[in-house]
Design a protein around this motif. Structure first.
Motif, short mmCIF file in Angstrom:
data_model
loop_
_atom_site.label_atom_id
_atom_site.label_comp_id
_atom_site.label_asym_id
_atom_site.label_seq_id
_atom_site.Cartn_x
_atom_site.Cartn_y
_atom_site.Cartn_z
N GLN A 447 -1.64 -2.52 -3.63
CA GLN A 447 -0.67 -1.46 -3.37
C GLN A 447 0.75 -2.01 -3.31
O GLN A 447 1.69 -1.40 -3.82
N VAL A 448 0.93 -3.17 -2.70
CA VAL A 448 2.28 -3.71 -2.49
C VAL A 448 2.69 -4.65 -3.63
O VAL A 448 3.79 -5.19 -3.61
N SER A 449 1.82 -4.84 -4.61
CA SER A 449 2.13 -5.76 -5.70
C SER A 449 2.30 -5.06 -7.04
O SER A 449 2.31 -5.72 -8.09
N GLY A 450 2.42 -3.73 -7.02
CA GLY A 450 2.64 -3.04 -8.28
C GLY A 450 1.88 -1.74 -8.42
O GLY A 450 2.19 -0.92 -9.27
N ARG A 451 0.81 -1.58 -7.62
CA ARG A 451 0.02 -0.37 -7.63
C ARG A 451 -0.45 -0.05 -9.05
O ARG A 451 -1.10 -0.85 -9.68
N SER A 452 -0.14 1.11 -9.60
CA SER A 452 -0.67 1.52 -10.90
C SER A 452 -0.10 0.69 -12.05
O SER A 452 -0.62 0.76 -13.16
N ASP A 453 0.98 -0.08 -11.82
CA ASP A 453 1.55 -0.89 -12.89
C ASP A 453 0.77 -2.18 -13.13
O ASP A 453 1.03 -2.89 -14.10
N LEU A 454 -0.18 -2.51 -12.25
CA LEU A 454 -0.95 -3.74 -12.40
C LEU A 454 -1.97 -3.62 -13.52
O LEU A 454 -2.55 -2.56 -13.74
N SER A 455 -2.22 -4.74 -14.19
CA SER A 455 -3.33 -4.79 -15.14
C SER A 455 -4.64 -4.84 -14.36
O SER A 455 -4.66 -5.14 -13.16
N TRP A 456 -5.75 -4.57 -15.06
CA TRP A 456 -7.06 -4.60 -14.41
C TRP A 456 -7.35 -5.99 -13.86
O TRP A 456 -7.77 -6.15 -12.71
N ASP A 457 -7.11 -7.03 -14.66
CA ASP A 457 -7.41 -8.40 -14.22
C ASP A 457 -6.61 -8.79 -12.99
O ASP A 457 -7.13 -9.43 -12.07
N GLU A 458 -5.33 -8.41 -12.96
CA GLU A 458 -4.50 -8.77 -11.83
C GLU A 458 -4.92 -8.01 -10.58
O GLU A 458 -4.92 -8.55 -9.47
N SER A 459 -5.31 -6.75 -10.75
CA SER A 459 -5.79 -5.96 -9.62
C SER A 459 -7.04 -6.57 -9.02
O SER A 459 -7.17 -6.69 -7.80
N VAL A 460 -7.96 -7.01 -9.87
CA VAL A 460 -9.19 -7.65 -9.40
C VAL A 460 -8.88 -8.95 -8.68
O VAL A 460 -9.44 -9.25 -7.61
N ARG A 461 -7.97 -9.75 -9.24
CA ARG A 461 -7.64 -11.04 -8.62
C ARG A 461 -7.08 -10.84 -7.23
O ARG A 461 -7.44 -11.55 -6.28
N LEU A 462 -6.20 -9.86 -7.06
CA LEU A 462 -5.61 -9.60 -5.75
C LEU A 462 -6.66 -9.11 -4.76
O LEU A 462 -6.66 -9.50 -3.59
N ASP A 463 -7.56 -8.24 -5.22
CA ASP A 463 -8.60 -7.73 -4.33
C ASP A 463 -9.54 -8.85 -3.88
O ASP A 463 -9.94 -8.92 -2.72
N LEU A 464 -9.92 -9.73 -4.80
CA LEU A 464 -10.80 -10.84 -4.45
C LEU A 464 -10.10 -11.81 -3.49
O LEU A 464 -10.71 -12.34 -2.56
N TYR A 465 -8.81 -12.04 -3.73
CA TYR A 465 -8.04 -12.92 -2.83
C TYR A 465 -8.03 -12.33 -1.42
O TYR A 465 -8.27 -13.05 -0.44
N TYR A 466 -7.77 -11.02 -1.32
CA TYR A 466 -7.74 -10.40 0.00
C TYR A 466 -9.10 -10.49 0.67
O TYR A 466 -9.20 -10.81 1.87
#
Length: 493
Positions: A447-466
């Motif tokens: 949500q704080v790193s781009g929300r809908s502007d994120l690519s799928w891979d980047e969204s997954v990476r951030l979720d796994l990191y969290y």
């Protein structure tokens, strides 16, 4: 002067970080002036709130001083502590939680020192005075530091306030490191070139603009010749321990720093500790845990906060519900199956922001326009299914407020990975499924790193990191960052 290496077409400045004309010294001076101003005003307000404008109010106790002397002494001690904790260190400015942690630590040190001095001297310093000054001053400092950080972010987005870096190491890991640095411009590094094993070069198109300045053996001299400020060792696959050590020796006395990137990635600092073995620094990485005391604390904090927010937002929610009902036919709430912790399904609530036939129109829209590079997560910037009121609700994330009810029920958390749809989960592999080891959140790193502007891979990476690195303090920071992202409407559609 500018150099290549920016993202999204932005060229990076070649201005140096250190030195008499470097940006670090100028920025530290501004921070120092800001700290002095905030601390001084806080202490004056604390004195006035407790003792009025009488500067000669005495401290209770034998040979007690006047409170104006205590006020001045605490202010000086506080400013010094902000320096002693290295809260103005350029290496931590602009990214990560360390700057804010050190500001808080400085405040606690001041409180502890005053308490110890009061105990030893038998001076009875007013508790109300201290409890007003220290928390208020710390909060004010954090707010000012957050404002300064926004300034840094804006500058770095424009290619300023960066440190000039040469990446040294194996071709594949060096390429990965350069991509990460470019995606994270706000971390403060600008890659001016790379040193790879002899005969190697980058073959990927997105790295074609990275100058190859020499081989691994030439790294130290290359860094000196090109006035680099840091050499970033991206891996030791192509360099022996002896060669890595000699690179550090070669940089001695040059003013060029050495940064070593560990092979273990996406691991937060609290999970890492170091122990030396025969001069070899070994990183110990704690295995992530998904149960225990901190999870119970998170759940209690989630439910208490969600309940309080629902009470405060009851009237605004009624107004939003009325607007939805009056402007388009259909229910006020939109219920949709999402997948929660341990892959358990639940009904997620939102204010309805689309027309009632949105699901029927989805298949045609998916075929017409898919998000570029994203075969799993469907998002459209100008989605014709969204109502006029829905666009406003989505832009400021008002449509997500009913998810507080999901938090109270225990299906969701305030902070966590994005709650996925079943059709998305069916396309996951085992690696991606790890994100469901914690409850999904109303907000999160995505949500704080781009929300809908994120690519799928980047969204997954951030979720796994969290999922593997979350903490209560980190959750608080994400919530504060979410407020800024929502008010600015960044990446929401």
């Amino acid at each position: 002067m500018t150099v290549k290496g920016g993202s999204a077409g932005v060229r990076a400045s070649a201005q140096r970080m250190y030195g008499s004309r470097g940006w670090a010294r100028k920025y530290e001076s501004r921070l120092f002036a800001s700290d002095v101003t905030v601390v001084t005003l806080t202490m004056i307000l604390a004195h006035a709130a407790r003792f009025g404008w009488d500067p000669f109010a005495p401290v209770a106790g034998a040979q007690g001083k006047h409170y104006w002397q205590v006020t001045v002494a605490i202010a000086v001690l506080w400013v010094l502590n902000l320096g002693w904790t290295r809260s103005r260190d350029p290496m931590i400015l602009g990214h990560g939680p360390q700057e804010f942690q050190r500001v808080v630590l400085a405040g606690w040190r001041v409180f502890a020192i005053v308490a110890v001095i009061g105990f030893l001297t038998q001076w009875d310093v007013s508790r109300g005075y201290l409890l007003f000054a220290i928390p208020l001053g710390t909060l004010a400092l954090l707010v000012y530091r957050a404002a300064w950080r926004q300034f840094i972010h804006a500058q770095r987005d424009n290619g300023e306030l960066l440190a000039q870096v040469i990446v040294v190491g194996p071709t594949i890991t060096s390429g990965q490191m350069i991509r990460r640095i470019r995606r994270s411009r706000r971390a403060g590094y600008n890659v001016i070139g790379a040193c790879l094993p002899a005969g190697h070069e980058f073959r990927d198109e997105d790295l074609a603009d990275v100058p190859l300045l020499g081989s691994l053996d030439d790294a130290a001299q290359v860094a000196i010749d090109h006035q680099a400020e840091f050499v970033l060792l991206s891996g030791t696959d192509a360099m022996s321990l002896k060669e890595s050590r000699e690179l550090g020796w070669a940089l001695e006395g040059t003013g060029i720093g050495l940064i070593v990137a560990p092979a273990m990635v996406d691991v937060a600092g609290p999970r890492v500790s170091m122990s030396p073995v025969e001069g070899l620094p070994l990183l110990h990485v704690d295995i992530p845990k998904f149960e225990g005391g901190q999870y119970y604390a998170k759940e209690i904090a989630d439910k208490v906060t969600a309940g309080a927010l629902l009470l405060l937002g009851a009237i605004p929610m009624l107004i939003v519900a009325a607007l939805i009902k009056l402007t388009s036919p259909g229910p006020v709430f939109f219920r949709q199956e999402r997948i929660g912790r341990n892959l358990e399904p639940f009904a997620m609530l939102k204010f309805r922001s689309m027309y009632v036939d949105a699901e029927e129109r989805l298949i045609a829209l998916r075929e017409k326009e898919r998000t570029e590079g994203n075969e799993v997560l469907f998002k459209m910037k100008d989605d014709p299914r969204v109502t006029s009121v829905g666009r406003v609700l989505r832009r400021f994330s008002i449509d997500e407020i009913p998810q507080l009810l999901n938090v109270l029920k225990g299906d969701m958390s305030l902070v966590g990975p994005r709650p996925p749809l079943r059709r998305e989960v069916e396309q996951w592999d085992e690696r991606i499924a790890r994100r469901q080891l914690v409850k999904p959140g109303i907000t999160g790193l995505w949500q704080v790193s781009g929300r809908s502007d994120l690519s799928w891979d980047e969204s997954v990476r951030l979720d796994l990191y969290y999922t593997e690195n979350w903490s209560l303090a980190g959750d608080l920071i994400i919530i504060l960052r979410t407020v800024g992202a929502v008010l600015a409407g960044r990446g929401a559609y």
